[in-house]
Design an enzyme around this catalytic site. Structure first.
Site, PDB file in Angstrom:
ATOM      1  CB  ALA A  65      81.483  75.598  77.655  1.00 31.97           C
ATOM      2  N   GLY A 108      84.386  79.078  75.181  1.00 29.31           N
ATOM      3  CA  GLY A 108      85.006  77.838  74.710  1.00 29.31           C
ATOM      4  C   GLY A 108      85.163  77.793  73.199  1.00 29.31           C
ATOM      5  CD  GLU A 111      88.305  78.955  76.857  1.00 30.82           C
ATOM      6  OE1 GLU A 111      87.076  78.742  76.902  1.00 30.82           O
ATOM      7  OE2 GLU A 111      89.024  78.891  77.863  1.00 30.82           O
ATOM      8  CD  GLU A 131      84.803  82.194  78.967  1.00 32.08           C
ATOM      9  OE1 GLU A 131      85.149  83.379  78.743  1.00 32.08           O
ATOM     10  OE2 GLU A 131      85.189  81.229  78.277  1.00 32.08           O
TER      11      GLU A 131
END
Ligand code: CAA
Length: 257
Positions: A65, A108, A111, A131
């Protein structure tokens, strides 16, 4: 349709999305999420498309992200905006999706790849959920999907230490379907997608829906729980410190106790 963060094309019966923010290693910002959903809407509406491939660059599928977009968000903002909620639309697509991953698939990025129905990896691929080093945890399904794919021991180790897994370990662990030489990645993914697209579309879609039943009911609860806790992490000073340290290119000093 002109996109700014992705490239979209149709090759025969295969829809191809290439993540295209090279300067940010394809970091997943909100514009990219919107565009991916628009492209997927169009592919799902097109009965000529039987399978979708998502890929990135040689260096990165996606490095996570977008930390710069997220770093200063407060808990009320991230909760009210339901940060990452739009990824559920990506994960719940009905047509089959293959992630073709070379280079970094972190946070992300890992993911997003796991939201696809399976991953074909280049031998250069590196997967990780780093993260924890930013003072947060995975927030796009990683705690749930990674654990289902590779089991608790490896998922815990990866999420608690942030260590990366190479392509060979990812294949051994069940995270990826197949590893191929980096130079062949896109061709192999497209060939696999063409094979799927040559089958009956409704039967393919029903098969996907049925396989997903294997864990979906419990997954939905886990994802909701993960999102609430991820949002709550933005109430900590350590999240601000962890992300500011990344942006400022220095080591974080975590102090919340
Ligand atoms: N968000 C925003 N920008 C990012 C980014 C990210 N996730 N990852 C890389 N970038 C940017 C860098 O800031 C850098 O930009 P500048 O040139 O403006 O400084 C550019 O992309 C190139 O990156 P590096 O110079 O760091 O490249 P490198 O080859 O030295 O390192 C890397 C590559 C190891 C992948 C490193 O970029 C990195 O550690 N990135 C962050 C990985 C990460 O922590 N991902 C998790 C994000 S949080 C998340 O995803 C939450 C969730 O669960 C949804």
């Amino acid at each position: 349709m002109a996109y700014e963060t992705i490239l979209v094309e149709t090759r025969g019966k295969v829809g191809l999305i290439t993540l295209n923010r090279p300067k940010a290693l394809n970091a997943l910002n909100s514009a990219l999420l919107d565009e991916v959903n628009q492209a997927l809407d169009a592919f799902e509406a097109d009965n000529g498309v039987g399978c979708i491939v998502v890929t990135g660059s040689e260096k990165a599928f996606a490095a996570g992200a977008d930390i710069k977009e997220m770093a200063s968000l407060t808990y009320p903002q991230i909760y009210l905006d339901n940060q990452f909620g739009g990824w559920d639309r990506v994960a719940n697509r009905r047509k089959p999706m293959i992630a073709a991953v070379a280079g970094f698939a972190l946070g992300g990025g890992c993911e997003f790849a796991m939201m696809c129905d399976f991953i074909i990896a280049a031998d250069t691929a590196k997967f990780g959920q780093p993260e924890i080093k930013l003072g947060v945890m995975p927030g796009m399904g990683g705690t749930q999907r990674l654990t289902r794919l590779i089991g608790k021991a490896k998922a815990m180790e990866m999420c608690l230490t942030g260590r990366m897994m190479d392509a060979a370990e990812a294949e051994r662990s069940g995270l990826v379907a197949r590893v191929v030489p980096a130079a062949d990645l896109l061709n192999e993914a497209l060939k696999t997608a063409e094979t799927i697209a040559s089958m009956s579309l409704p039967i393919v879609m029903m098969t996907k829906e049925t396989i997903n039943r294997a864990d979906e009911m419990f997954l939905a609860e886990g994802i909701r729980f993960e999102r609430r806790v991820f949002h709550a992490m933005f109430a900590t000073a350590d999240q601000k410190e962890g992300m500011a340290a990344f942006v400022e290119k220095r080591a974080p000093e975590f102090k919340d106790r």
